[in-house]
Write a protein that holds these residues in place. Structure first.
Motif, PDB file in Angstrom:
ATOM      1  N   THR A 166       0.836  -1.202   0.000  1.00  0.00           N
ATOM      2  CA  THR A 166       0.000   0.000   0.000  1.00  0.00           C
ATOM      3  C   THR A 166       0.868   1.247   0.000  1.00  0.00           C
ATOM      4  N   ILE A 225       2.352   1.865  -3.485  1.00  0.00           N
ATOM      5  CA  ILE A 225       1.423   2.535  -4.401  1.00  0.00           C
ATOM      6  C   ILE A 225       1.326   4.017  -4.055  1.00  0.00           C
ATOM      7  N   PHE A 251      -0.447  -3.944  -9.608  1.00  0.00           N
ATOM      8  CA  PHE A 251      -1.333  -3.248  -8.678  1.00  0.00           C
ATOM      9  C   PHE A 251      -2.769  -3.204  -9.224  1.00  0.00           C
ATOM     10  N   GLU A 281      -4.282  -6.489  -8.638  1.00  0.00           N
ATOM     11  CA  GLU A 281      -4.595  -6.648  -7.212  1.00  0.00           C
ATOM     12  C   GLU A 281      -5.853  -5.873  -6.833  1.00  0.00           C
ATOM     13  N   ALA A 282      -6.126  -4.782  -7.544  1.00  0.00           N
ATOM     14  CA  ALA A 282      -7.290  -3.945  -7.233  1.00  0.00           C
ATOM     15  C   ALA A 282      -8.601  -4.707  -7.400  1.00  0.00           C
ATOM     16  N   THR A 317      -6.355  -1.225  -2.376  1.00  0.00           N
ATOM     17  CA  THR A 317      -5.623  -0.946  -3.613  1.00  0.00           C
ATOM     18  C   THR A 317      -6.527  -0.273  -4.636  1.00  0.00           C
TER      19      THR A 317
END
Length: 205
Positions: free
Chosen positions: A58, A61, A110, A113-114, A120
């Protein structure tokens, strides 16, 4: 025990290592040990600073988003006119550190993963809204609000598409070429909407 005053340095090293490891492997299925090893610290120290791999990801990002925000703000301050500001936003999107293969691979990981992680997803939604808002703010000085929103949506989709093509290696497009393609898209749309507006005014007259 961690040395006093080293926390910011170690945290940044772990974030950089996370980007490198995720970028190299193209997935978030990496371990805290993988990241710690790349950063040159022990897994215990990595857990001390971030608590869990999820917290480190996290923060990674957030780091990318802070970079984009800070670079965008700085670049926009140097641009005097609306069209220059739009080009500046595009330039930041494809700058060297963001368009590097490892960073692109990390971005794609990412986004994947969202689909599973709400945290995310929220962060990436913030990025998308910020990009849209920055584009629309300048575009509205050059066309109607409706057209500004349409061009901004298309521009964002084009940026995402160029990132994906770069990641897949399906196109040898460079950062400079990506900037030109996206800028050309905006120019053509502004010209098209301008012609439509002039035509409508002519019919009304």
């Amino acid at each position: 025990m961690p040395k006093i005053g080293m926390e910011p340095v170690r945290r940044r090293a772990l974030v950089d290592a996370a980007l490198q490891v995720i970028g190299d492997q193209g997935t978030l299925s990496v371990t805290m040990s993988d990241i710690a090893r790349k950063a040159g610290v022990s897994p215990a120290l990595a857990h001390h600073y971030f608590g869990s791999k999820e917290q480190l990801l996290t923060e990674t990002i957030r780091f990318l988003l802070r970079q984009l925000r800070n670079d965008t703000v700085r670049t926009l301050k140097a641009a005097e006119h609306a069209r220059d500001r739009i080009s500046a936003i595009i330039r930041v999107s494809f700058q060297a550190d963001q368009f590097a293969p490892q960073t692109i691979s990390a971005w794609l990981a990412f986004y994947s993963e969202a689909q599973r992680s709400e945290a995310t997803r929220r962060l990436l939604v913030i990025y998308a809204r910020r990009l849209h808002s920055n584009l629309v703010d300048s575009l509205k000085q050059l066309c109607s609000a409706t057209d500004a929103n349409r061009i901004a949506e298309g521009t964002a989709a084009m940026i995402d598409g160029l990132y994906i093509r770069r990641a897949l290696g399906s196109s040898p497009v460079t950062a400079d070429a990506s900037m030109r393609l996206t800028d050309d898209y905006i120019t053509l749309n502004l010209q098209m909407f301008s012609i439509q507006t002039d035509t409508e005014k002519g019919h009304a007259a």
